[in-house]
Structures are given as C-alpha cells and as structure tokens.
Design a protein around this motif. Structure first.
Motif, PDB file in Angstrom:
ATOM      1  N   ALA A   1       0.839  -1.204   0.000  1.00 48.85           N
ATOM      2  CA  ALA A   1       0.000   0.000   0.000  1.00 48.85           C
ATOM      3  C   ALA A   1       0.874   1.255   0.000  1.00 48.85           C
ATOM      4  N   GLY A   2       1.936   1.251   0.790  1.00 43.59           N
ATOM      5  CA  GLY A   2       2.860   2.388   0.807  1.00 43.59           C
ATOM      6  C   GLY A   2       3.555   2.567  -0.526  1.00 43.59           C
ATOM      7  N   PHE A   3       3.963   1.458  -1.130  1.00 42.41           N
ATOM      8  CA  PHE A   3       4.612   1.522  -2.443  1.00 42.41           C
ATOM      9  C   PHE A   3       3.652   2.077  -3.491  1.00 42.41           C
ATOM     10  N   LEU A   4       2.397   1.653  -3.424  1.00 45.28           N
ATOM     11  CA  LEU A   4       1.398   2.139  -4.373  1.00 45.28           C
ATOM     12  C   LEU A   4       1.178   3.644  -4.204  1.00 45.28           C
TER      13      LEU A   4
ATOM     14  N   GLY B   1       5.142  29.890  -2.766  1.00 45.24           N
ATOM     15  CA  GLY B   1       5.242  30.515  -4.082  1.00 45.24           C
ATOM     16  C   GLY B   1       4.916  29.582  -5.227  1.00 45.24           C
ATOM     17  N   GLY B   2       3.877  28.787  -5.073  1.00 43.38           N
ATOM     18  CA  GLY B   2       3.497  27.846  -6.120  1.00 43.38           C
ATOM     19  C   GLY B   2       4.228  26.526  -6.056  1.00 43.38           C
ATOM     20  N   LEU B   3       5.122  26.382  -5.093  1.00 44.27           N
ATOM     21  CA  LEU B   3       5.880  25.141  -4.944  1.00 44.27           C
ATOM     22  C   LEU B   3       5.272  24.329  -3.801  1.00 44.27           C
ATOM     23  N   ASP B   4       4.733  23.172  -4.124  1.00 42.78           N
ATOM     24  CA  ASP B   4       4.083  22.308  -3.135  1.00 42.78           C
ATOM     25  C   ASP B   4       5.105  21.294  -2.620  1.00 42.78           C
ATOM     26  N   LEU B   5       5.522  21.456  -1.383  1.00 41.78           N
ATOM     27  CA  LEU B   5       6.521  20.566  -0.783  1.00 41.78           C
ATOM     28  C   LEU B   5       5.893  19.370  -0.071  1.00 41.78           C
ATOM     29  N   SER B   6       4.573  19.279  -0.101  1.00 42.70           N
ATOM     30  CA  SER B   6       3.908  18.197   0.630  1.00 42.70           C
ATOM     31  C   SER B   6       4.303  16.816   0.101  1.00 42.70           C
ATOM     32  N   MET B   7       4.516  16.702  -1.201  1.00 39.35           N
ATOM     33  CA  MET B   7       4.911  15.401  -1.757  1.00 39.35           C
ATOM     34  C   MET B   7       6.301  14.998  -1.292  1.00 39.35           C
ATOM     35  N   ILE B   8       7.197  15.950  -1.188  1.00 39.14           N
ATOM     36  CA  ILE B   8       8.556  15.627  -0.725  1.00 39.14           C
ATOM     37  C   ILE B   8       8.514  15.128   0.715  1.00 39.14           C
ATOM     38  N   VAL B   9       7.725  15.791   1.551  1.00 39.64           N
ATOM     39  CA  VAL B   9       7.582  15.365   2.948  1.00 39.64           C
ATOM     40  C   VAL B   9       6.924  13.982   2.997  1.00 39.64           C
ATOM     41  N   ALA B  10       5.921  13.770   2.153  1.00 40.38           N
ATOM     42  CA  ALA B  10       5.255  12.465   2.102  1.00 40.38           C
ATOM     43  C   ALA B  10       6.230  11.374   1.641  1.00 40.38           C
ATOM     44  N   PHE B  11       7.083  11.671   0.652  1.00 41.52           N
ATOM     45  CA  PHE B  11       8.092  10.706   0.202  1.00 41.52           C
ATOM     46  C   PHE B  11       9.037  10.335   1.345  1.00 41.52           C
ATOM     47  N   LEU B  12       9.482  11.334   2.075  1.00 41.95           N
ATOM     48  CA  LEU B  12      10.376  11.077   3.210  1.00 41.95           C
ATOM     49  C   LEU B  12       9.684  10.218   4.255  1.00 41.95           C
ATOM     50  N   ALA B  13       8.438  10.544   4.579  1.00 43.28           N
ATOM     51  CA  ALA B  13       7.694   9.773   5.579  1.00 43.28           C
ATOM     52  C   ALA B  13       7.482   8.331   5.111  1.00 43.28           C
ATOM     53  N   LEU B  14       7.135   8.158   3.837  1.00 43.99           N
ATOM     54  CA  LEU B  14       6.945   6.802   3.308  1.00 43.99           C
ATOM     55  C   LEU B  14       8.232   5.994   3.353  1.00 43.99           C
TER      56      LEU B  14
END
Length: 181
Positions: A104-107, A151-164
């Motif tokens: 599930a995490g990989f998906l 400024g239009g840069l969404d860092l949430s995915m980077i944080v999510a990648f680190l958490a995963l």
C-alpha cells in the motif's frame, strides 16, 4: 526457476495493487464512473463479490476487499517461501500483513510520482490525474496544513516521500531477511 518466481511476484503484486486501489477508492469516495475506477472494480469483482456475501462492510468500507488483499499478500509470501524451500507456520500471517502494508505504501509512492510527472505534462482536465488527486488528498492535506505552499511550490509530496521511506525502513526491519522473496 527465477523466471517463475518473477512471474509469480508480478501476478501477486498486480492483484494486490488492484485490491488496494479498490479499497482505497471506496475509502476516499472517489468517482466510480471514472474509467480507471471502472477497470479496477471490474477486474477485482470476481475475487471480492463472492466474499462480500460473507463479510459485511464496516463504516462504509468494503472489508471483503481488505480481507481478499490480506489473503493475496499472505499467499504471495507463502508461495514464494515454499518455492525457496522455507517452512513458515503462523509467521506467514504476520508477514502477510506487513507485505500488505508495504505494498500500500509503495502504491501511494508510485501514484505520487506519476502525479508529479503528469503535472509537468498534462494541462487541463485528465480523468486519471483527478482520481490520483482524490486518492492522495487524505495523505497530503495534513502535510499541507503544516507546510504552506511556497510561491506555487508544493513541498507536501517531498515530505510524504520522506515519511513513506521512513515507514518502509521501519517495516523492512521488522521482516525477517528471507521475507523479501
């Protein structure tokens, strides 16, 4: 023998991802008229519908899908371990649960990568991107509340990648060395 193991892994992982996606689509109440949703439902119906008669839903979630996914994850590990000559016993059920969580995490990781790539290429409405947005919102929204849009840069995915990745490392440490089969 390596080719057989490779093909078995592929088949188990494909079914497992489809079942996880089906459960996930229901959890986030995604658009079931979307072509991707329809594909997932139609492919997984033969596995889920018979068990749905026995296992009721819980809080609007299809528990039969989750049980089938757990069975597939356990069967994957049990089959691959048996081909390697390992005997497991009750440990297979614990490892099946961990395999399901890791898958599930990989998906989630793969969907976020696809979303990032599609955001560079796709402009306007895209049915697949809309479903992926619906699937990832429950994971990315809490991060977006903490880390604002810069400024239009969404860092949430980077944080999510680190958490995963941290969760993946923790789960990998709780699996025996031979469970990576």
């Amino acid at each position: 023998m390596e080719a057989v193991i490779y093909l078995l892994r592929f088949v188990f992982d494909a079914f497992l991802m489809i079942l996880i996606m089906r459960f996930w689509l229901q959890w986030v109440k995604a658009d079931f008229y979307n072509p991707l949703s329809q594909f997932i439902v139609k492919v997984s119906n033969p596995l889920v519908v018979p068990l749905r008669r026995v296992i009721p839903g819980l809080g609007g979630l299809d528990m039969a899908t989750l049980v089938v996914a757990y069975i597939i994850a356990t069967l994957k590990f049990f089959t691959l371990a048996a081909l390697a000559g390992e005997s497991l016993g009750p440990l297979a059920f614990y490892i099946g649960l961990l395999v399901l969580l890791k898958q599930a995490g990989f998906l989630l990781f793969v969907i976020m990568i696809i979303m990032a790539l599609m955001s560079w290429v796709v402009h306007g409405y895209n049915a697949t991107l809309m479903i992926f947005n619906q699937l990832t919102e429950p994971f990315l929204n809490p991060i977006r509340r903490i880390i604002p849009n810069l400024g239009g840069l969404d860092l949430s995915m980077i944080v999510a990648f680190l958490a995963l990745n941290v969760i993946n490392i923790l789960l990998s440490n709780s699996l025996p060395y031979w469970s990576a089969l």
